[in-house]
Design a protein around this motif. Structure first.
Motif, short mmCIF file in Angstrom:
data_model
loop_
_atom_site.label_atom_id
_atom_site.label_comp_id
_atom_site.label_asym_id
_atom_site.label_seq_id
_atom_site.Cartn_x
_atom_site.Cartn_y
_atom_site.Cartn_z
N GLY A 78 0.76 -1.06 -0.03
CA GLY A 78 -0.12 -0.08 -0.06
C GLY A 78 0.89 1.31 0.18
O GLY A 78 2.05 1.21 0.20
N ALA A 79 0.26 2.48 -0.05
CA ALA A 79 0.87 3.66 -0.22
C ALA A 79 0.57 4.56 0.96
O ALA A 79 -0.07 3.92 1.80
N VAL A 127 -4.45 2.37 2.07
CA VAL A 127 -3.22 3.67 2.30
C VAL A 127 -3.42 3.88 3.87
O VAL A 127 -4.06 3.47 4.57
N GLN A 128 -2.13 3.95 4.00
CA GLN A 128 -1.45 4.20 5.31
C GLN A 128 -1.51 5.65 5.59
O GLN A 128 -1.08 6.69 5.01
N LEU A 129 -1.93 6.14 6.79
CA LEU A 129 -2.18 7.51 7.49
C LEU A 129 -0.90 7.80 8.37
O LEU A 129 -0.45 7.29 9.29
N GLU A 130 -0.17 8.93 7.56
CA GLU A 130 0.86 9.52 8.35
C GLU A 130 0.52 10.83 8.77
O GLU A 130 0.30 11.85 8.04
N LEU A 131 0.64 11.11 10.12
CA LEU A 131 0.50 12.53 10.73
C LEU A 131 1.74 13.19 11.13
O LEU A 131 2.73 12.54 11.93
N VAL A 158 4.32 7.45 -1.75
CA VAL A 158 3.60 8.56 -1.13
C VAL A 158 2.34 9.07 -2.12
O VAL A 158 2.75 9.49 -3.09
N CYS A 159 1.21 8.60 -1.78
CA CYS A 159 0.24 8.79 -2.65
C CYS A 159 -0.24 10.39 -2.69
O CYS A 159 -0.81 10.86 -3.65
N GLY A 160 0.12 10.87 -1.76
CA GLY A 160 -0.17 12.43 -1.40
C GLY A 160 0.01 12.86 -0.18
O GLY A 160 0.36 12.18 0.76
#
Length: 300
Positions: A78-79, A127-131, A158-160
């Motif tokens: 995943g991205a 998609v993995q979430l990074e804060l 990184v998709c965005g």
């Protein structure tokens, strides 16, 4: 669609962070960093401090600390989607809009998505979430530059990336919104909308966040896509998204347009009472909806 974000929590965070200035390398900035860590940890996130050193535009060496936390829900292959906001302020301002408003929204997203994405039983998503809570933005987007370069060096998918930059100032008065002459005919002159700024490779992100904001009642939204990573229009580069543009990633700035609307920009008068609670609440809800949908469905 039910509103999930809580303006009371958002506003409490904003007021705490904007109690006094948070300049680079200050004790107050460290206090605010610890405040953010506490909230992120309480929501189930594992926070990593990433120390870095970089020279600002005057050649002065600066030491910074980014806070980075990543969800545990990534499917194999995943991205990653990065949502960030800078914590530091200029020395002369408490920075309620710049940028406590954005950090408060980031913390609210963390509270609401933490239980969904950080538990041991979290469902695998595309998609993995990074804060990311960035440091030294006011010294030249140094925290964002360090993180973008790190992502590129590691070969991360990184998709965005989205930089939340000043989210709480709103005016219903005609003429309250200004733009450079080349844009003046394209956008409203009333400063009651949230702005989306992307570069030449950010089409899917722009469409996605536009849909999310348009799903929130009473939240006008305007978008701008710039060529050449915004190099011909420098105001579009004034946040931590621009280093991601330069590293070849799709990225957005979500903003109330800063000095083109807010007369308190970089002044001691940038205090919570100058901001619009309802507008900030609507923006927070839009950011939450957009972020959750990217994580659960991917970027479409």
């Amino acid at each position: 669609m039910e509103i999930e974000t809580d303006i009371q929590r958002i506003w409490a965070d904003l007021e705490w962070l904007a109690n006094k200035p948070r300049p680079a390398e200050s004790d107050r900035l460290e206090e605010c960093r610890q405040y953010c860590e506490q909230i992120l940890n309480s929501a189930g996130w594992q926070v990593e401090r990433r120390n870095f050193e970089a020279a600002d535009s005057a050649g002065t060496s600066r030491k910074g600390i980014n806070l980075v936390t990543t969800s545990a829900n990534q499917a194999e292959g995943g991205a990653k989607f990065i949502l960030g906001a800078h914590l530091d302020s200029r020395p002369e301002t408490p920075g309620a809009d710049d940028n406590a408003s954005a950090v408060a929204v980031l913390l609210e997203v963390a509270r609401l998505l933490g239980p969904e994405l950080t538990a041991d039983a979290a469902v695998s998503t595309p998609v993995q979430l990074e804060l990311a809570v960035f440091d030294l933005e006011e010294n030249g987007m140094l925290g964002g530059a360090y993180h973008a370069a790190s992502c590129r060096a590691a070969g991360e998918s990184v998709c965005g990336m989205v930089s939340l930059e000043m989210l709480g100032y709103c005016s219903e008065k005609p003429g309250s919104q200004t733009f450079p002459p080349e844009l003046a005919d394209r956008f409203p002159d009333t400063g009651n909308f949230i702005g989306i700024v992307g570069n030449q490779v950010s089409d899917p992100l722009i469409r996605h966040f536009s849909r999310a904001f348009n799903s929130v009642p009473n939240l006008p939204c305007e978008s701008l896509q710039v060529p050449d990573n915004g190099l011909t229009f420098p105001p579009t580069r004034l946040s931590d998204h621009s280093p991601f543009w330069d590293e070849g990633f799709a990225a957005l700035m979500i903003t109330d347009t800063s000095f083109m609307r807010n007369p308190h920009y970089h002044l001691p008068s940038d205090t919570p009472e100058t901001l619009d609670r309802g507008f900030l609440h609507n923006v927070a809800e839009g950011v939450l909806r957009a972020t959750r949908k990217i994580v659960t469905d991917g970027l479409r």
